[in-house]
Design an enzyme around this catalytic site. Sequence first.
Site, PDB file in Angstrom:
ATOM      1  N   GLY A 496       0.826  -1.200   0.000  1.00  0.00           N
ATOM      2  CA  GLY A 496       0.000   0.000   0.000  1.00  0.00           C
ATOM      3  C   GLY A 496       0.858   1.246   0.000  1.00  0.00           C
ATOM      4  N   PRO A 497       0.240   2.388  -0.182  1.00  0.00           N
ATOM      5  CA  PRO A 497       0.984   3.656  -0.215  1.00  0.00           C
ATOM      6  C   PRO A 497       1.552   4.003   1.156  1.00  0.00           C
ATOM      7  CG  PRO A 497      -1.365   4.057  -0.278  1.00  0.00           C
ATOM      8  CD  PRO A 497      -1.197   2.580  -0.410  1.00  0.00           C
ATOM      9  N   PRO A 498       2.471   4.947   1.210  1.00  0.00           N
ATOM     10  CA  PRO A 498       3.043   5.344   2.512  1.00  0.00           C
ATOM     11  C   PRO A 498       1.994   5.967   3.422  1.00  0.00           C
ATOM     12  CG  PRO A 498       4.399   6.141   0.685  1.00  0.00           C
ATOM     13  CD  PRO A 498       3.122   5.647   0.089  1.00  0.00           C
ATOM     14  N   GLY A 499       2.133   5.703   4.707  1.00  0.00           N
ATOM     15  CA  GLY A 499       1.293   6.363   5.694  1.00  0.00           C
ATOM     16  C   GLY A 499      -0.031   5.721   5.987  1.00  0.00           C
ATOM     17  N   GLY A 501      -0.342   2.731   7.626  1.00  0.00           N
ATOM     18  CA  GLY A 501      -0.288   1.936   8.846  1.00  0.00           C
ATOM     19  C   GLY A 501       0.225   0.532   8.678  1.00  0.00           C
ATOM     20  N   THR A 503       3.442  -0.609   8.901  1.00  0.00           N
ATOM     21  CA  THR A 503       4.448  -0.951   9.910  1.00  0.00           C
ATOM     22  C   THR A 503       3.824  -1.088  11.299  1.00  0.00           C
ATOM     23  OG1 THR A 503       6.138   0.190   8.621  1.00  0.00           O
ATOM     24  CG2 THR A 503       6.619  -0.217  10.940  1.00  0.00           C
ATOM     25  N   SER A 832      -5.816   2.939 -19.321  1.00  0.00           N
ATOM     26  CA  SER A 832      -7.054   3.161 -18.574  1.00  0.00           C
ATOM     27  C   SER A 832      -7.880   4.322 -19.110  1.00  0.00           C
ATOM     28  CB  SER A 832      -6.724   3.422 -17.094  1.00  0.00           C
ATOM     29  OG  SER A 832      -5.926   4.575 -16.978  1.00  0.00           O
ATOM     30  N   LYS A 875      -8.914   4.812  -7.707  1.00  0.00           N
ATOM     31  CA  LYS A 875      -9.495   5.776  -8.659  1.00  0.00           C
ATOM     32  C   LYS A 875     -10.825   6.323  -8.150  1.00  0.00           C
ATOM     33  CE  LYS A 875      -7.341   3.742 -12.772  1.00  0.00           C
ATOM     34  NZ  LYS A 875      -7.553   2.992 -14.009  1.00  0.00           N
TER      35      LYS A 875
END
Length: 942
Positions: A496-499, A501, A503, A832, A875
């Site tokens: 998933g993207p950073p930030g 949760g 970790t 897309s 999206k």
Amino acid sequence: MTRTQTATLPVIALPRGSVLLPGVVQRIPVSSNRPDIASLLAAVYTRAASKTPNGRIDTVPIACVPLASPVLGPNGQLLIENGEKAVSPGRGNVDPAKASKSDLFGWGVAAKITGVEGRGTGEFTLLVEGVTRVRVDKIHQEKPYLEGRVVYFQEEGSHVDSTLEELFQHLKLLSRELVAILRLSSILPRVNGTPGLSPLLARRLDMFIAKQKQPGALADFMANIVESSYEEKLQVLALLDVKERVAKVIELLDRQVGNIKNNIKITAVTTTMLPFADPDSARKQIDRMIQPNKTRTSTKIGTTGTRTLPPPGSGPSGGDADVEQEPDEIDELQKRLDAAKLSFEAAKVADREIKRLRKIHPAQAEHAVMRTYLETLAEIPWTAITDDRLGPQTLSRARKQLDDDHYGLEKVKKRLLEYLAVLRLKQSVNDDVDAQIKQAEEEEAGTAGNASKDEKTETSSPELSVEEKIKAASAKLDVLRSRRMVDKSPILLLVGPPGVGKTSLARSVAIALGRKFHRISLGGVRDEAEIRGHRRTYVAAMPGLIVQGLKKVGVANPVFLLDEIDKVGGSSVHGDPSAAMLEVLDPEQNHTFTDHYVSIPIDLSKVMFIATANTLDTIPAPLLDRMETIYLPGYTTLEKRHIAMQHLVPKQIRVNGLSEDQVVFTEEVVSKIIESYTREAGVRNLEREISSVLRGKAVEFADAKDEGHPEKYNSRLSVDDLERFLGIEKFEEEITEKTSRPGIVTGLVAYSSGGNGSILFIEVADMPGTGTVQLTGKLGDVLKESVEVALTWVKAHAFELGLTQSADTNIMKDRSIHVHCPSGSIPKDGPSSGIAQAVALISLFSGRAVPPTMAMTGEISLRGRITAVGGIKEKLIGALRAGVKTVLLPAQNRKDVKDLPQEVKDGLEIVHVSHIWEAVRHVWPDGRWPGEHEHAALQSRL
């Protein structure tokens, strides 16, 4: 670590062949041919009288610098190779009284004068004590005595690492060994030139060496004692690095100890007998001198029948109770290995290595390598495990733990709860099997006991019956043991993207399970040895990150977080670390993981591995196949608002020194920060913005409190206050256009770098021309092909769409078009936007505008079919955030809509289309197309 300081000091050029080291007291004879020292001493007395009331001359520092050597440079480097000896004319016979800057060595010591002997006579002796190393920068006075600028290099008591500690212990060992041999040589017949040492002085030296705590100070002291050349002492003086200095002195000590041993051994064999009446008592006395720890030494009898004296252990005791006896390290290590409960293979290796270790002298380098290896084996948790918190309340407690720590993330929570449920059921099954095994063992023991009683009374036929019973009981035990369920912990990959949760989620899992947690950061790992460890043949070899993590947690079933596994380096000259992870993360192989340093199979099947990644593109396919992938998409606005109100705001209030009653955050304020100041998938930037607001409120509260008017402070935050703390809005609340015009369509994209979905405008304009197509907006190759496919379909169906008067007319005959996507600095690519391109061209040629709150995504084929695309959740979250109301999706993506958050489902009208004609009907429901009746709703897939 050293600290530098510059000072101007009087300089004494030491006599030829003399070197003063820090911590050493030396006598400098002063005769009539050294008027420079007499002048310097007079200046020192004058300065001392003006500096202190009692006129102590030891408060005035001086610099003692040796004469330069023709074979060494100013920093101690050798100028002559291959041992050739050559002395430059004039440099070998320099008069110290007339020495200049070029005649001095580049390094010396700052010293203090501790006394003057021989006053009232024509000659006297100066006593100086070295304090710290100095480098001679410049001599600005040569008459009547030398004076110049020097740079102090003062050693600080910094942390001693493992390498320096080993060298320090080796230096101590050799130093005490030298003292012991010198003491022994004073009572044995020896050849000329072999030095001796009195027992009293030897004991004092041994106690001094044993109590010394600083490696550098001991190295300087022993360099002054050991036999060495003038150049070697200059090299020791010039070595600032403590490790290099200790290694140099060890080399000198090793050489002298070897020479003295040879002299003593030859003398004992070829000359008179030992001066003792009883040979046995002589041997016992010698053993007491050089073998204080009898368990660590061995006695060897040579072929001549003469005793060969073993090297000392930790120095001579000589019956002196003041010298502390060190415990036997090998026995202590053996106890630690026994307590570690090694596996069968590890126990065999440890037993073999411990026997070899007892035969190796501690002064040898291999001794330290082998001891370090055995200590590593003792620290690895081979069988120690943490009992999981598996009971009737396990699932409810774990569910509460995960819900308290994380909002949303339903897929991950569901998978983790499934794992806990499986563990719980396996444990209950194993408990039942253990009870049956215990009962069967008791029955087998009873059968064997009855058999032994019946052997004396019964015939052979009943004996066979008893044997059959014993075999049947054993077979039953084997069957029961095979029913035990083995726990193979899963290997989860959170993508998933950073930030979002990833970790912190792994830490929550460890807390819920009651296991120990260890994080391994794989970002930037470029060496395979960091994963698998170094082979023991290399210098400074050590285990890999996996084994080091096991040593740190001390149990065999922790939770390991492999952070940023997508950023592991690829194949290079240092190996392939991503390939080294294959054995670690393969459930079928990691029960026999072999580290290069340990070289013994280690069971990793009990370790629960949780890996995190931002993207799957950089993870090799074989490595990805070994992990169970769970996607964590970006948070919706509702989820962000809940996370901020429940977690981020209370946390940042405490961090910024405020209390909850001093700042009141409302949902309107948090929503405004989310919509106008952050545009991300996670919540890191949201937390930063909240912290910025709270810092501003902290300033206001502190000012009001300092002024004595706390009532002026307003604890409630409003939307209007945000611009004062955060500046102007970074993002517009409504990104979609308010009005529409032909040729403009809203598409959808999911940026892979941040995982943050957004909308993309596609603008098409036509002009008189020759049928050319111009593409701008930093479009990638795939996106350019989508434009060409869409234009071809529109040109092929222009008559059916009512765009031309006949089927033979080329709609692009007398015109050219320009396709542009705004934000030209951002690269755009991906399959897309085919449907959006086609609708934009139809809109331009027909003059019909597309509703501004309608967005679409999907790829088209030349037959007009709309194919599935990825990133639907990202999206649609981005579309809702941008103000879109209706979304056209490919029919094949119907399954992806089921996983959308309820907020997205409620906020968007989602329409599924399978052909471009269906999309045209939904975009312009009131439009009439001449060829519309020819295209049925169901299209052939042939």
